[in-house]
Design a protein around this motif. Structure first.
Motif, PDB file in Angstrom:
ATOM      1  N   LYS A  40       0.835  -1.207   0.000  1.00 15.71           N
ATOM      2  CA  LYS A  40       0.000   0.000   0.000  1.00 15.71           C
ATOM      3  C   LYS A  40       0.873   1.263   0.000  1.00 15.71           C
ATOM      4  O   LYS A  40       0.556   2.253  -0.663  1.00 15.71           O
ATOM      5  N   GLU A  43       2.038   2.612  -3.302  1.00 21.66           N
ATOM      6  CA  GLU A  43       1.053   3.335  -4.108  1.00 21.66           C
ATOM      7  C   GLU A  43       0.993   4.826  -3.766  1.00 21.66           C
ATOM      8  O   GLU A  43       0.301   5.584  -4.438  1.00 21.66           O
ATOM      9  N   ARG A  47      -0.076   8.025  -6.345  1.00 23.37           N
ATOM     10  CA  ARG A  47      -1.149   8.853  -5.775  1.00 23.37           C
ATOM     11  C   ARG A  47      -0.701  10.314  -5.698  1.00 23.37           C
ATOM     12  O   ARG A  47      -1.442  11.227  -6.058  1.00 23.37           O
ATOM     13  N   CYS A  50      -0.679  11.893  -9.113  1.00 27.72           N
ATOM     14  CA  CYS A  50      -2.044  12.249  -9.529  1.00 27.72           C
ATOM     15  C   CYS A  50      -2.498  13.535  -8.852  1.00 27.72           C
ATOM     16  O   CYS A  50      -3.075  14.411  -9.498  1.00 27.72           O
ATOM     17  N   ASP A  51      -2.261  13.617  -7.559  1.00 23.14           N
ATOM     18  CA  ASP A  51      -2.653  14.817  -6.816  1.00 23.14           C
ATOM     19  C   ASP A  51      -1.951  16.057  -7.362  1.00 23.14           C
ATOM     20  O   ASP A  51      -2.567  17.110  -7.539  1.00 23.14           O
ATOM     21  N   ASP A  56      -8.149  13.055 -10.083  1.00 23.50           N
ATOM     22  CA  ASP A  56      -8.786  12.320  -8.992  1.00 23.50           C
ATOM     23  C   ASP A  56      -7.947  11.067  -8.743  1.00 23.50           C
ATOM     24  O   ASP A  56      -8.014  10.095  -9.502  1.00 23.50           O
ATOM     25  N   ALA A  57      -7.149  11.088  -7.686  1.00 24.35           N
ATOM     26  CA  ALA A  57      -6.186  10.018  -7.431  1.00 24.35           C
ATOM     27  C   ALA A  57      -6.862   8.671  -7.231  1.00 24.35           C
ATOM     28  O   ALA A  57      -6.364   7.651  -7.713  1.00 24.35           O
ATOM     29  N   THR A  58      -7.998   8.641  -6.560  1.00 23.81           N
ATOM     30  CA  THR A  58      -8.682   7.373  -6.306  1.00 23.81           C
ATOM     31  C   THR A  58      -9.125   6.742  -7.617  1.00 23.81           C
ATOM     32  O   THR A  58      -8.921   5.540  -7.833  1.00 23.81           O
ATOM     33  N   ASN A  59      -9.694   7.527  -8.487  1.00 19.77           N
ATOM     34  CA  ASN A  59     -10.149   7.021  -9.782  1.00 19.77           C
ATOM     35  C   ASN A  59      -8.978   6.517 -10.621  1.00 19.77           C
ATOM     36  O   ASN A  59      -9.037   5.426 -11.197  1.00 19.77           O
ATOM     37  N   LEU A  61      -5.963   5.562  -9.600  1.00 20.79           N
ATOM     38  CA  LEU A  61      -5.336   4.373  -9.004  1.00 20.79           C
ATOM     39  C   LEU A  61      -6.172   3.127  -9.252  1.00 20.79           C
ATOM     40  O   LEU A  61      -5.626   2.042  -9.484  1.00 20.79           O
ATOM     41  N   ASN A  62      -7.485   3.256  -9.214  1.00 17.94           N
ATOM     42  CA  ASN A  62      -8.332   2.107  -9.527  1.00 17.94           C
ATOM     43  C   ASN A  62      -8.121   1.660 -10.967  1.00 17.94           C
ATOM     44  O   ASN A  62      -8.066   0.454 -11.249  1.00 17.94           O
TER      45      ASN A  62
END
Length: 73
Positions: A40, A43, A47, A50-51, A56-59, A61-62
């Motif tokens: 984790k 990652e 992340r 992306c930031d 949108d880091a969550t999107n 990373l998915n």
């Protein structure tokens, strides 16, 4: 907004994270948790990228996890 996946920028860290997560599922006990936590932590690099880019880091990373999960020939 362009949120396409670009090779580089965290690709190695995502692949290592995937490998370690898969490996951690084969180990019993506390070591499994430690390896999962390290996976984790890797990652954080993509992340943060992306930031910094305003995505949108969550999107993202998915999407990266999905791409790295695909079986390659």
């Amino acid at each position: 907004q362009n949120d396409s996946v670009v090779a580089g920028g965290g690709a190695i860290e995502m692949e290592l994270s995937k490998y370690l997560r898969d490996y951690s599922r084969t180990i019993p006990g506390k070591q499994q948790l430690l390896i999962g936590a390290y996976a984790k932590a890797l990652e954080i690099i993509p992340r943060q990228l992306c930031d910094n880019a305003g995505f949108d880091a969550t999107n993202i990373l998915n999407k990266l996890r999905a791409k790295h999960a695909q079986v390659r020939p």
